[in-house]
Design a protein around this motif. Structure first.
Motif, PDB file in Angstrom:
ATOM      1  N   THR A  65      87.715  25.056  58.826  1.00  0.00           N
ATOM      2  CA  THR A  65      86.682  24.661  57.874  1.00  0.00           C
ATOM      3  C   THR A  65      86.342  23.188  58.044  1.00  0.00           C
ATOM      4  N   GLU A  69      83.613  20.442  53.574  1.00  0.00           N
ATOM      5  CA  GLU A  69      83.517  21.613  52.717  1.00  0.00           C
ATOM      6  C   GLU A  69      84.823  21.950  52.004  1.00  0.00           C
ATOM      7  N   GLN A 436      86.139  31.607  50.199  1.00  0.00           N
ATOM      8  CA  GLN A 436      85.260  30.450  50.328  1.00  0.00           C
ATOM      9  C   GLN A 436      83.823  30.968  50.309  1.00  0.00           C
ATOM     10  N   LYS A 438      79.693  30.229  50.041  1.00  0.00           N
ATOM     11  CA  LYS A 438      78.681  29.220  50.308  1.00  0.00           C
ATOM     12  C   LYS A 438      77.323  29.758  49.913  1.00  0.00           C
ATOM     13  N   VAL A 443      79.370  24.949  47.914  1.00  0.00           N
ATOM     14  CA  VAL A 443      80.544  25.623  48.460  1.00  0.00           C
ATOM     15  C   VAL A 443      81.590  25.759  47.350  1.00  0.00           C
ATOM     16  N   LEU A 482      76.905  19.905  49.271  1.00  0.00           N
ATOM     17  CA  LEU A 482      76.585  19.260  50.537  1.00  0.00           C
ATOM     18  C   LEU A 482      75.141  18.758  50.529  1.00  0.00           C
ATOM     19  N   ALA A 488      78.941  14.405  50.061  1.00  0.00           N
ATOM     20  CA  ALA A 488      79.513  15.658  49.573  1.00  0.00           C
ATOM     21  C   ALA A 488      80.455  15.377  48.403  1.00  0.00           C
ATOM     22  N   TYR A 490      82.850  16.387  45.295  1.00  0.00           N
ATOM     23  CA  TYR A 490      83.674  17.573  45.093  1.00  0.00           C
ATOM     24  C   TYR A 490      84.585  17.392  43.882  1.00  0.00           C
TER      25      TYR A 490
END
Length: 572
Positions: A65, A69, A436, A438, A443, A482, A488, A490
Protein backbone atom coordinates in the motif's frame (compact mmCIF):
# COMPACT_ATOMS: atom_id res chain seq x y z
CA UNK A 1 34.12 -3.65 -12.43
CA UNK A 2 34.50 -0.35 -10.67
CA UNK A 3 36.54 0.76 -7.69
CA UNK A 4 35.57 3.33 -5.09
CA UNK A 5 36.29 4.64 -1.63
CA UNK A 6 33.79 4.44 1.25
CA UNK A 7 34.09 6.51 4.42
CA UNK A 8 31.97 5.39 7.36
CA UNK A 9 33.21 4.09 10.70
CA UNK A 10 36.48 3.20 9.05
CA UNK A 11 38.04 3.30 5.60
CA UNK A 12 37.16 0.96 2.75
CA UNK A 13 40.47 -0.05 1.22
CA UNK A 14 38.77 -1.95 -1.62
CA UNK A 15 35.22 -1.98 -2.91
CA UNK A 16 34.30 -3.89 -6.06
CA UNK A 17 30.82 -3.99 -7.57
CA UNK A 18 29.38 -5.16 -10.86
CA UNK A 19 27.76 -2.66 -13.24
CA UNK A 20 24.96 -5.20 -13.54
CA UNK A 21 23.76 -3.90 -10.18
CA UNK A 22 21.73 -1.47 -12.27
CA UNK A 23 18.32 -2.64 -13.47
CA UNK A 24 17.02 -1.20 -16.73
CA UNK A 25 13.67 0.59 -16.51
CA UNK A 26 12.39 2.83 -19.33
CA UNK A 27 15.94 3.40 -20.50
CA UNK A 28 17.26 4.60 -17.14
CA UNK A 29 19.68 2.66 -14.95
CA UNK A 30 18.45 2.27 -11.39
CA UNK A 31 20.12 0.45 -8.51
CA UNK A 32 16.92 -1.13 -7.31
CA UNK A 33 18.44 -2.89 -4.30
CA UNK A 34 19.55 0.37 -2.78
CA UNK A 35 16.66 2.58 -3.94
CA UNK A 36 19.08 5.10 -5.44
CA UNK A 37 18.04 7.62 -8.07
CA UNK A 38 20.93 7.23 -10.49
CA UNK A 39 21.44 7.99 -14.14
CA UNK A 40 24.04 6.61 -16.55
CA UNK A 41 26.46 8.90 -18.30
CA UNK A 42 27.72 8.23 -21.82
CA UNK A 43 30.80 6.35 -20.58
CA UNK A 44 28.69 3.87 -18.61
CA UNK A 45 29.57 5.26 -15.18
CA UNK A 46 26.74 5.64 -12.67
CA UNK A 47 26.24 9.16 -11.34
CA UNK A 48 24.57 9.12 -7.93
CA UNK A 49 22.28 12.14 -7.57
CA UNK A 50 20.29 11.23 -4.47
CA UNK A 51 18.10 8.68 -2.72
CA UNK A 52 14.62 7.91 -3.99
CA UNK A 53 11.99 7.87 -1.20
CA UNK A 54 10.34 4.51 -0.63
CA UNK A 55 6.71 5.00 -1.60
CA UNK A 56 5.01 1.88 -0.21
CA UNK A 57 5.11 -0.43 2.80
CA UNK A 58 3.64 -3.78 3.76
CA UNK A 59 4.11 -3.37 7.53
CA UNK A 60 1.07 -1.17 8.11
CA UNK A 61 -1.49 -3.24 6.22
CA UNK A 62 0.24 -6.53 5.15
CA UNK A 63 -0.56 -5.39 1.60
CA UNK A 64 1.60 -3.36 -0.77
CA UNK A 65 0.00 0.00 0.00
CA UNK A 66 1.32 3.52 -0.77
CA UNK A 67 2.45 5.29 2.39
CA UNK A 68 0.06 8.15 1.65
CA UNK A 69 -2.93 5.79 1.93
CA UNK A 70 -2.03 4.23 5.32
CA UNK A 71 -3.80 6.01 8.23
CA UNK A 72 -0.85 5.63 10.56
CA UNK A 73 2.64 7.03 10.94
CA UNK A 74 5.15 4.84 9.07
CA UNK A 75 8.77 5.41 8.09
CA UNK A 76 10.83 3.24 5.75
CA UNK A 77 14.63 3.16 5.80
CA UNK A 78 15.89 1.72 2.51
CA UNK A 79 19.12 -0.20 1.92
CA UNK A 80 20.36 2.88 0.06
CA UNK A 81 19.87 5.05 3.14
CA UNK A 82 21.57 2.45 5.34
CA UNK A 83 24.54 2.48 2.98
CA UNK A 84 24.59 6.30 2.74
CA UNK A 85 24.65 6.60 6.54
CA UNK A 86 27.37 3.98 6.85
CA UNK A 87 25.18 2.29 9.47
CA UNK A 88 26.78 -0.79 11.01
CA UNK A 89 24.05 -1.54 13.56
CA UNK A 90 20.27 -1.38 13.54
CA UNK A 91 20.42 1.49 16.03
CA UNK A 92 22.64 3.54 13.71
CA UNK A 93 20.25 2.90 10.82
CA UNK A 94 17.32 4.22 12.91
CA UNK A 95 19.03 7.38 14.18
CA UNK A 96 17.12 9.72 11.84
CA UNK A 97 13.66 8.18 12.33
CA UNK A 98 11.38 10.47 14.34
CA UNK A 99 9.76 9.06 17.46
CA UNK A 100 12.48 6.41 17.85
CA UNK A 101 15.20 6.43 20.50
CA UNK A 102 17.41 4.27 18.33
CA UNK A 103 20.21 3.60 20.83
CA UNK A 104 18.57 3.46 24.23
CA UNK A 105 21.88 3.02 26.07
CA UNK A 106 24.08 5.05 23.76
CA UNK A 107 24.93 2.29 21.31
CA UNK A 108 27.81 0.91 23.39
CA UNK A 109 26.20 -2.42 24.25
CA UNK A 110 26.32 -4.48 21.05
CA UNK A 111 24.79 -7.68 22.44
CA UNK A 112 21.36 -6.75 21.02
CA UNK A 113 19.64 -3.70 19.54
CA UNK A 114 18.13 -1.54 22.29
CA UNK A 115 15.53 0.98 21.10
CA UNK A 116 12.33 2.75 22.14
CA UNK A 117 9.35 3.81 20.02
CA UNK A 118 7.14 6.65 21.28
CA UNK A 119 8.50 6.19 24.80
CA UNK A 120 8.02 2.41 25.06
CA UNK A 121 11.04 0.09 25.19
CA UNK A 122 11.05 -2.58 22.51
CA UNK A 123 13.95 -4.74 21.38
CA UNK A 124 11.96 -7.53 19.71
CA UNK A 125 11.77 -6.81 15.96
CA UNK A 126 9.55 -8.46 13.37
CA UNK A 127 11.61 -10.16 10.65
CA UNK A 128 10.05 -10.73 7.23
CA UNK A 129 6.58 -10.18 8.67
CA UNK A 130 6.96 -12.69 11.52
CA UNK A 131 7.42 -12.28 15.26
CA UNK A 132 10.72 -12.99 17.02
CA UNK A 133 9.11 -13.01 20.45
CA UNK A 134 11.12 -13.75 23.60
CA UNK A 135 10.47 -13.26 27.28
CA UNK A 136 14.10 -12.21 27.77
CA UNK A 137 15.42 -9.11 26.06
CA UNK A 138 18.91 -10.57 25.73
CA UNK A 139 17.48 -13.42 23.64
CA UNK A 140 16.17 -10.99 21.03
CA UNK A 141 17.75 -11.48 17.59
CA UNK A 142 20.72 -9.33 16.68
CA UNK A 143 20.41 -8.25 13.04
CA UNK A 144 23.15 -6.72 10.89
CA UNK A 145 21.69 -3.99 8.62
CA UNK A 146 23.92 -5.12 5.74
CA UNK A 147 21.59 -8.08 5.29
CA UNK A 148 18.45 -5.93 5.06
CA UNK A 149 16.50 -4.70 2.07
CA UNK A 150 14.65 -2.14 4.17
CA UNK A 151 13.53 -1.29 7.71
CA UNK A 152 9.90 -0.36 8.29
CA UNK A 153 8.91 1.54 11.45
CA UNK A 154 5.21 1.32 12.29
CA UNK A 155 4.37 3.69 15.14
CA UNK A 156 1.51 3.11 17.56
CA UNK A 157 -0.43 -0.02 18.64
CA UNK A 158 -0.22 -2.71 15.96
CA UNK A 159 -1.79 -5.79 17.54
CA UNK A 160 -4.59 -5.88 14.97
CA UNK A 161 -2.26 -7.40 12.37
CA UNK A 162 0.54 -8.83 14.49
CA UNK A 163 -0.90 -9.93 17.84
CA UNK A 164 0.82 -9.09 21.12
CA UNK A 165 2.87 -5.92 20.78
CA UNK A 166 4.03 -2.94 22.80
CA UNK A 167 1.85 0.15 22.25
CA UNK A 168 4.69 2.34 20.98
CA UNK A 169 4.94 0.43 17.72
CA UNK A 170 7.14 -2.12 16.02
CA UNK A 171 10.21 -2.44 13.84
CA UNK A 172 9.72 -4.66 10.78
CA UNK A 173 12.90 -5.87 9.07
CA UNK A 174 12.87 -7.06 5.46
CA UNK A 175 15.74 -9.36 4.41
CA UNK A 176 17.49 -8.96 1.07
CA UNK A 177 15.91 -11.08 -1.67
CA UNK A 178 17.31 -12.59 -4.86
CA UNK A 179 17.10 -10.32 -7.93
CA UNK A 180 16.64 -11.24 -11.59
CA UNK A 181 19.66 -9.20 -12.74
CA UNK A 182 23.19 -10.45 -12.05
CA UNK A 183 24.80 -8.17 -9.46
CA UNK A 184 27.48 -8.27 -6.84
CA UNK A 185 29.79 -6.37 -4.57
CA UNK A 186 32.79 -7.24 -2.42
CA UNK A 187 34.44 -4.83 -0.01
CA UNK A 188 37.08 -4.76 2.71
CA UNK A 189 37.13 -2.09 5.40
CA UNK A 190 39.43 -1.18 8.23
CA UNK A 191 39.02 1.22 11.13
CA UNK A 192 39.91 2.12 14.68
CA UNK A 193 40.94 -0.39 17.37
CA UNK A 194 42.28 -2.83 14.79
CA UNK A 195 38.95 -3.23 13.03
CA UNK A 196 38.95 -5.35 9.89
CA UNK A 197 35.76 -6.23 8.04
CA UNK A 198 34.93 -8.02 4.81
CA UNK A 199 31.54 -7.95 3.06
CA UNK A 200 30.02 -9.66 0.03
CA UNK A 201 26.60 -9.49 -1.63
CA UNK A 202 26.01 -11.57 -4.77
CA UNK A 203 22.74 -12.17 -6.62
CA UNK A 204 21.32 -13.17 -10.00
CA UNK A 205 19.69 -15.98 -12.01
CA UNK A 206 20.81 -19.61 -11.75
CA UNK A 207 19.31 -20.77 -15.05
CA UNK A 208 18.65 -19.39 -18.51
CA UNK A 209 14.89 -18.86 -18.13
CA UNK A 210 15.24 -17.04 -14.79
CA UNK A 211 12.95 -19.33 -12.81
CA UNK A 212 15.68 -19.86 -10.20
CA UNK A 213 17.34 -16.85 -8.56
CA UNK A 214 19.92 -16.79 -5.79
CA UNK A 215 21.44 -14.35 -3.35
CA UNK A 216 24.26 -14.75 -0.85
CA UNK A 217 25.01 -11.96 1.60
CA UNK A 218 27.77 -12.28 4.16
CA UNK A 219 29.97 -10.34 6.54
CA UNK A 220 32.93 -11.07 8.82
CA UNK A 221 34.29 -8.54 11.29
CA UNK A 222 36.93 -8.56 14.04
CA UNK A 223 37.70 -5.52 16.16
CA UNK A 224 38.87 -4.27 19.49
CA UNK A 225 36.94 -1.53 21.31
CA UNK A 226 37.64 1.62 23.30
CA UNK A 227 37.61 -0.53 26.46
CA UNK A 228 40.60 -2.65 27.44
CA UNK A 229 40.05 -6.45 27.28
CA UNK A 230 36.76 -6.04 25.34
CA UNK A 231 36.55 -7.26 21.74
CA UNK A 232 33.79 -7.24 19.12
CA UNK A 233 33.74 -10.13 16.66
CA UNK A 234 30.79 -11.22 14.54
CA UNK A 235 30.10 -13.16 11.38
CA UNK A 236 26.99 -13.92 9.34
CA UNK A 237 25.94 -15.46 6.05
CA UNK A 238 22.44 -15.34 4.55
CA UNK A 239 21.82 -17.53 1.48
CA UNK A 240 18.42 -17.26 -0.21
CA UNK A 241 16.78 -18.87 -3.24
CA UNK A 242 13.73 -17.85 -5.25
CA UNK A 243 11.75 -20.32 -7.38
CA UNK A 244 9.26 -18.76 -9.80
CA UNK A 245 7.97 -21.57 -12.05
CA UNK A 246 5.39 -19.26 -13.65
CA UNK A 247 4.08 -15.71 -13.46
CA UNK A 248 1.53 -16.65 -10.77
CA UNK A 249 3.76 -18.45 -8.27
CA UNK A 250 6.84 -17.28 -6.39
CA UNK A 251 8.56 -18.94 -3.41
CA UNK A 252 11.62 -17.46 -1.72
CA UNK A 253 13.56 -19.65 0.71
CA UNK A 254 15.38 -17.59 3.34
CA UNK A 255 18.11 -18.65 5.74
CA UNK A 256 20.60 -16.99 8.02
CA UNK A 257 23.46 -18.03 10.33
CA UNK A 258 25.18 -15.59 12.67
CA UNK A 259 27.83 -15.82 15.37
CA UNK A 260 28.91 -13.19 17.90
CA UNK A 261 31.93 -13.40 20.20
CA UNK A 262 32.02 -10.19 22.22
CA UNK A 263 33.25 -8.91 25.52
CA UNK A 264 31.11 -7.08 28.06
CA UNK A 265 31.21 -3.39 27.14
CA UNK A 266 29.02 -1.82 29.87
CA UNK A 267 31.57 -0.52 32.35
CA UNK A 268 30.18 1.41 35.33
CA UNK A 269 32.73 4.15 35.96
CA UNK A 270 32.43 6.60 38.88
CA UNK A 271 31.40 10.21 38.29
CA UNK A 272 34.41 11.35 40.30
CA UNK A 273 37.37 11.18 37.96
CA UNK A 274 35.31 11.07 34.75
CA UNK A 275 32.80 13.94 34.97
CA UNK A 276 34.03 15.66 38.14
CA UNK A 277 37.53 16.27 39.54
CA UNK A 278 38.81 13.62 41.91
CA UNK A 279 41.81 13.22 44.26
CA UNK A 280 42.39 9.93 42.41
CA UNK A 281 43.01 11.85 39.20
CA UNK A 282 41.41 11.14 35.82
CA UNK A 283 39.76 7.74 35.40
CA UNK A 284 40.23 6.75 31.73
CA UNK A 285 37.15 5.67 29.77
CA UNK A 286 39.20 2.70 28.57
CA UNK A 287 39.27 1.29 32.12
CA UNK A 288 38.03 -2.29 32.27
CA UNK A 289 36.22 -2.86 35.56
CA UNK A 290 35.50 -6.55 34.99
CA UNK A 291 37.64 -9.68 35.00
CA UNK A 292 39.40 -11.01 31.87
CA UNK A 293 38.69 -14.58 33.03
CA UNK A 294 34.90 -13.95 33.05
CA UNK A 295 34.24 -11.62 30.15
CA UNK A 296 32.19 -12.92 27.24
CA UNK A 297 28.87 -12.45 25.48
CA UNK A 298 28.65 -15.21 22.88
CA UNK A 299 25.65 -16.13 20.79
CA UNK A 300 24.87 -18.32 17.81
CA UNK A 301 21.61 -17.78 15.96
CA UNK A 302 20.19 -19.33 12.81
CA UNK A 303 16.86 -19.48 11.03
CA UNK A 304 15.26 -21.09 7.99
CA UNK A 305 11.95 -20.29 6.34
CA UNK A 306 10.13 -19.20 3.24
CA UNK A 307 7.94 -16.51 1.75
CA UNK A 308 5.43 -18.01 -0.71
CA UNK A 309 2.71 -16.40 -2.81
CA UNK A 310 0.33 -17.57 -5.52
CA UNK A 311 -2.03 -15.42 -7.59
CA UNK A 312 -5.43 -16.63 -8.75
CA UNK A 313 -5.89 -14.36 -11.74
CA UNK A 314 -5.39 -10.62 -11.21
CA UNK A 315 -7.67 -10.12 -8.21
CA UNK A 316 -6.97 -12.83 -5.64
CA UNK A 317 -3.81 -14.23 -4.08
CA UNK A 318 -2.67 -16.30 -1.13
CA UNK A 319 0.52 -15.58 0.80
CA UNK A 320 2.29 -17.57 3.51
CA UNK A 321 5.36 -16.76 5.58
CA UNK A 322 7.06 -19.40 7.73
CA UNK A 323 10.21 -19.38 9.84
CA UNK A 324 11.93 -21.55 12.43
CA UNK A 325 14.66 -19.81 14.43
CA UNK A 326 17.05 -20.95 17.15
CA UNK A 327 19.47 -19.04 19.32
CA UNK A 328 21.97 -20.04 22.01
CA UNK A 329 23.69 -17.49 24.23
CA UNK A 330 26.28 -17.65 26.98
CA UNK A 331 27.08 -14.63 29.15
CA UNK A 332 29.75 -14.08 31.75
CA UNK A 333 30.89 -10.82 33.24
CA UNK A 334 31.96 -8.88 36.30
CA UNK A 335 30.80 -5.27 36.70
CA UNK A 336 30.98 -2.53 39.28
CA UNK A 337 27.98 -1.39 41.29
CA UNK A 338 29.52 1.44 43.33
CA UNK A 339 32.57 2.75 45.13
CA UNK A 340 33.49 1.35 48.50
CA UNK A 341 32.07 3.50 51.32
CA UNK A 342 35.38 3.57 53.24
CA UNK A 343 37.84 3.63 50.33
CA UNK A 344 36.71 5.50 47.16
CA UNK A 345 39.61 3.99 45.23
CA UNK A 346 37.94 0.58 45.47
CA UNK A 347 34.97 -0.40 43.33
CA UNK A 348 32.63 -3.07 44.65
CA UNK A 349 31.70 -5.59 41.97
CA UNK A 350 29.11 -8.26 41.21
CA UNK A 351 29.42 -11.28 38.91
CA UNK A 352 27.00 -13.06 36.60
CA UNK A 353 27.14 -16.16 34.44
CA UNK A 354 24.24 -17.35 32.27
CA UNK A 355 23.42 -20.00 29.71
CA UNK A 356 20.25 -19.57 27.63
CA UNK A 357 18.61 -20.77 24.46
CA UNK A 358 15.47 -20.00 22.51
CA UNK A 359 13.45 -21.58 19.70
CA UNK A 360 10.72 -19.82 17.70
CA UNK A 361 8.26 -21.17 15.16
CA UNK A 362 6.04 -18.70 13.30
CA UNK A 363 3.63 -19.04 10.39
CA UNK A 364 1.28 -16.48 8.87
CA UNK A 365 -1.19 -17.25 6.05
CA UNK A 366 -3.52 -14.72 4.48
CA UNK A 367 -5.70 -14.28 1.43
CA UNK A 368 -5.80 -10.93 -0.38
CA UNK A 369 -8.57 -9.95 -2.76
CA UNK A 370 -9.41 -6.94 -4.89
CA UNK A 371 -13.00 -6.26 -5.97
CA UNK A 372 -15.52 -3.48 -6.56
CA UNK A 373 -18.91 -2.81 -4.92
CA UNK A 374 -20.48 0.10 -6.76
CA UNK A 375 -18.13 3.10 -6.49
CA UNK A 376 -16.05 1.45 -3.73
CA UNK A 377 -12.79 -0.36 -4.56
CA UNK A 378 -11.92 -2.95 -1.89
CA UNK A 379 -8.65 -4.60 -0.86
CA UNK A 380 -9.72 -7.40 1.47
CA UNK A 381 -7.33 -9.29 3.74
CA UNK A 382 -8.28 -12.44 5.69
CA UNK A 383 -5.62 -14.26 7.68
CA UNK A 384 -4.56 -16.61 10.45
CA UNK A 385 -1.20 -16.75 12.20
CA UNK A 386 0.40 -18.95 14.84
CA UNK A 387 3.56 -18.53 16.87
CA UNK A 388 5.30 -20.61 19.52
CA UNK A 389 8.38 -19.50 21.43
CA UNK A 390 10.34 -21.50 23.96
CA UNK A 391 12.92 -19.85 26.22
CA UNK A 392 15.32 -21.41 28.74
CA UNK A 393 17.45 -19.32 31.04
CA UNK A 394 19.93 -20.54 33.67
CA UNK A 395 21.80 -17.93 35.72
CA UNK A 396 24.33 -17.89 38.54
CA UNK A 397 24.95 -14.66 40.47
CA UNK A 398 27.56 -13.62 43.00
CA UNK A 399 30.36 -11.25 43.90
CA UNK A 400 33.90 -10.49 42.81
CA UNK A 401 36.73 -8.96 44.79
CA UNK A 402 36.78 -5.12 44.78
CA UNK A 403 38.92 -3.46 42.12
CA UNK A 404 41.38 -0.64 42.75
CA UNK A 405 40.41 1.71 39.91
CA UNK A 406 43.60 3.78 40.27
CA UNK A 407 45.86 0.71 40.00
CA UNK A 408 43.71 -2.16 38.67
CA UNK A 409 44.95 -5.67 39.35
CA UNK A 410 42.85 -8.54 37.99
CA UNK A 411 42.57 -12.15 39.05
CA UNK A 412 40.78 -11.82 42.39
CA UNK A 413 38.29 -14.43 43.65
CA UNK A 414 34.83 -14.73 42.08
CA UNK A 415 31.93 -16.43 43.89
CA UNK A 416 28.91 -17.63 41.88
CA UNK A 417 25.75 -19.46 43.01
CA UNK A 418 23.09 -20.92 40.69
CA UNK A 419 19.93 -19.07 41.75
CA UNK A 420 17.64 -18.69 38.72
CA UNK A 421 16.49 -21.30 36.19
CA UNK A 422 13.28 -20.89 34.18
CA UNK A 423 11.67 -22.65 31.25
CA UNK A 424 9.04 -20.57 29.40
CA UNK A 425 6.66 -21.33 26.55
CA UNK A 426 4.33 -18.87 24.84
CA UNK A 427 1.81 -19.85 22.15
CA UNK A 428 -0.43 -17.46 20.26
CA UNK A 429 -3.06 -17.97 17.56
CA UNK A 430 -4.73 -15.04 15.82
CA UNK A 431 -7.51 -14.53 13.29
CA UNK A 432 -7.64 -11.18 11.51
CA UNK A 433 -9.56 -9.36 8.80
CA UNK A 434 -9.01 -6.03 7.08
CA UNK A 435 -10.80 -4.02 4.40
CA UNK A 436 -9.19 -1.08 2.64
CA UNK A 437 -11.91 0.87 0.83
CA UNK A 438 -11.24 3.59 -1.70
CA UNK A 439 -13.93 5.97 -2.91
CA UNK A 440 -12.47 8.50 -5.29
CA UNK A 441 -10.06 10.49 -3.06
CA UNK A 442 -11.21 8.94 0.22
CA UNK A 443 -9.49 5.86 1.71
CA UNK A 444 -11.07 4.01 4.65
CA UNK A 445 -9.28 1.20 6.52
CA UNK A 446 -10.95 -1.11 9.04
CA UNK A 447 -9.20 -4.02 10.79
CA UNK A 448 -10.22 -6.49 13.52
CA UNK A 449 -8.42 -9.37 15.22
CA UNK A 450 -9.05 -12.06 17.84
CA UNK A 451 -6.10 -13.60 19.70
CA UNK A 452 -5.70 -16.57 22.01
CA UNK A 453 -2.47 -16.73 24.01
CA UNK A 454 -1.20 -19.49 26.32
CA UNK A 455 1.85 -19.04 28.53
CA UNK A 456 3.64 -21.50 30.79
CA UNK A 457 6.47 -20.58 33.12
CA UNK A 458 8.39 -23.22 35.05
CA UNK A 459 10.59 -22.22 37.99
CA UNK A 460 13.01 -25.15 37.76
CA UNK A 461 14.73 -24.58 41.11
CA UNK A 462 11.51 -24.32 43.14
CA UNK A 463 9.59 -26.76 40.90
CA UNK A 464 6.70 -24.32 40.40
CA UNK A 465 4.66 -24.19 37.18
CA UNK A 466 2.45 -21.22 36.31
CA UNK A 467 0.07 -21.43 33.33
CA UNK A 468 -2.08 -18.64 31.94
CA UNK A 469 -4.68 -18.42 29.19
CA UNK A 470 -5.54 -15.02 27.74
CA UNK A 471 -7.57 -13.77 24.84
CA UNK A 472 -7.99 -10.32 23.38
CA UNK A 473 -9.93 -8.50 20.68
CA UNK A 474 -8.16 -5.61 18.98
CA UNK A 475 -9.02 -3.29 16.14
CA UNK A 476 -8.10 -0.30 14.04
CA UNK A 477 -10.04 2.22 12.04
CA UNK A 478 -8.65 5.01 9.92
CA UNK A 479 -9.43 7.49 7.18
CA UNK A 480 -7.21 9.31 4.66
CA UNK A 481 -8.17 11.93 2.10
CA UNK A 482 -5.89 12.22 -0.94
CA UNK A 483 -5.72 15.73 -2.41
CA UNK A 484 -4.49 16.15 -5.97
CA UNK A 485 -1.61 18.36 -4.81
CA UNK A 486 -0.03 15.53 -2.75
CA UNK A 487 -1.48 16.43 0.67
CA UNK A 488 -3.09 13.60 2.63
CA UNK A 489 -4.64 14.35 6.06
CA UNK A 490 -5.50 11.27 8.09
CA UNK A 491 -6.93 10.12 11.43
CA UNK A 492 -6.92 6.69 13.10
CA UNK A 493 -7.74 4.75 16.27
CA UNK A 494 -5.95 1.49 17.18
CA UNK A 495 -5.55 -0.89 20.13
CA UNK A 496 -3.00 -3.42 21.37
CA UNK A 497 -2.41 -6.05 24.03
CA UNK A 498 0.45 -7.94 25.73
CA UNK A 499 0.09 -11.04 27.94
CA UNK A 500 1.63 -10.45 31.38
CA UNK A 501 3.23 -13.41 33.13
CA UNK A 502 2.79 -13.74 36.90
CA UNK A 503 0.26 -13.38 39.74
CA UNK A 504 -0.59 -10.93 42.51
CA UNK A 505 0.25 -11.71 46.15
CA UNK A 506 -3.17 -13.38 46.48
CA UNK A 507 -2.42 -15.64 43.50
CA UNK A 508 -4.68 -13.89 40.98
CA UNK A 509 -3.22 -14.19 37.44
CA UNK A 510 -2.14 -10.87 35.94
CA UNK A 511 -4.33 -9.51 33.16
CA UNK A 512 -2.91 -8.61 29.73
CA UNK A 513 -1.60 -5.07 29.41
CA UNK A 514 -3.75 -3.18 26.92
CA UNK A 515 -3.41 0.15 25.13
CA UNK A 516 -5.30 2.43 22.76
CA UNK A 517 -4.14 5.29 20.56
CA UNK A 518 -5.71 8.23 18.75
CA UNK A 519 -3.60 9.68 15.98
CA UNK A 520 -4.10 12.51 13.50
CA UNK A 521 -1.65 13.74 10.93
CA UNK A 522 -0.79 15.15 7.56
CA UNK A 523 1.33 13.51 4.87
CA UNK A 524 2.70 15.25 1.80
CA UNK A 525 4.32 13.78 -1.27
CA UNK A 526 4.27 15.79 -4.51
CA UNK A 527 3.72 13.64 -7.58
CA UNK A 528 7.02 12.83 -9.24
CA UNK A 529 8.96 14.49 -6.41
CA UNK A 530 11.67 13.09 -4.17
CA UNK A 531 10.26 14.47 -0.91
CA UNK A 532 7.99 12.87 1.65
CA UNK A 533 6.89 14.90 4.68
CA UNK A 534 4.81 13.61 7.58
CA UNK A 535 3.41 15.46 10.60
CA UNK A 536 1.54 13.48 13.27
CA UNK A 537 0.08 13.97 16.74
CA UNK A 538 -0.83 11.03 18.97
CA UNK A 539 -2.22 10.12 22.39
CA UNK A 540 -1.49 6.63 23.81
CA UNK A 541 -3.13 5.27 26.97
CA UNK A 542 -1.80 2.02 28.45
CA UNK A 543 -3.74 0.07 31.10
CA UNK A 544 -3.05 -2.81 33.49
CA UNK A 545 0.57 -1.78 33.87
CA UNK A 546 2.34 -3.87 36.51
CA UNK A 547 3.62 -1.91 39.52
CA UNK A 548 5.05 -2.82 42.92
CA UNK A 549 2.51 -3.86 45.57
CA UNK A 550 2.22 -0.89 48.00
CA UNK A 551 1.52 -3.23 50.94
CA UNK A 552 4.75 -3.50 52.98
CA UNK A 553 3.70 -7.02 54.02
CA UNK A 554 3.91 -8.14 50.36
CA UNK A 555 7.59 -7.74 49.41
CA UNK A 556 8.43 -8.46 45.76
CA UNK A 557 4.71 -8.76 44.89
CA UNK A 558 3.03 -6.75 42.12
CA UNK A 559 -0.40 -5.27 41.39
CA UNK A 560 -2.02 -3.92 38.23
CA UNK A 561 -3.32 -0.54 39.29
CA UNK A 562 -0.92 1.44 37.14
CA UNK A 563 -1.26 3.09 33.76
CA UNK A 564 0.79 5.16 31.37
CA UNK A 565 -0.05 7.98 28.99
CA UNK A 566 2.19 9.24 26.22
CA UNK A 567 1.35 12.21 24.01
CA UNK A 568 3.51 13.70 21.32
CA UNK A 569 3.98 15.45 17.99
CA UNK A 570 6.33 14.11 15.32
CA UNK A 571 7.67 15.70 12.16
CA UNK A 572 9.68 13.74 9.63
Amino acid sequence: MKKGMMWAAGVSILALSSPAMAATAAGDRVISANERDDTASDNGQIVVTGLRPVQSSSAGTKTDTPLLEIPQSISVVSAGQIDAQGAQTLGEALRYVSGVNAEQYGGLDQRIDWYMIRGFANSIPYIDGLNSNSRYTLLAPKVDPYGLQQIEVLRGPSSVLYGQNVPGGLISLVSKRPEDQAAGEVSVQTGSYGRIEGRADLTGPLNADGTLLYRVTGLAMRSGTQIDHVSDHHYFIAPSLTWAPDAATRITFLSHVQRQDDGFALQNLPAAGTIYPSPLGIVPTSLFTGEPSLNYANRTQWDVGYDAQHHFGQDWSILQNLRYAHMHATLGYVAGYGQDATNPALMDRFALQADAHQSNFDIDTHVEGHFQTGPIAHTLLLGIDYSRSHDFWSEADGDAAPLDISHPVYGGPITLTLDYVTDDTVEQTGLYAQDQMKIDHLVLTGSIRQDWANTQTIDVIDAITLSQHDQAFTGRGGVVYLFDNGLAPYASYSTSFQPTIGTTFEGTPLQPTTARQWEVGLKYQPKGGKNFVMLSAYDINERNVTTADPNPLHPDAVVQTGGARVKGIELS
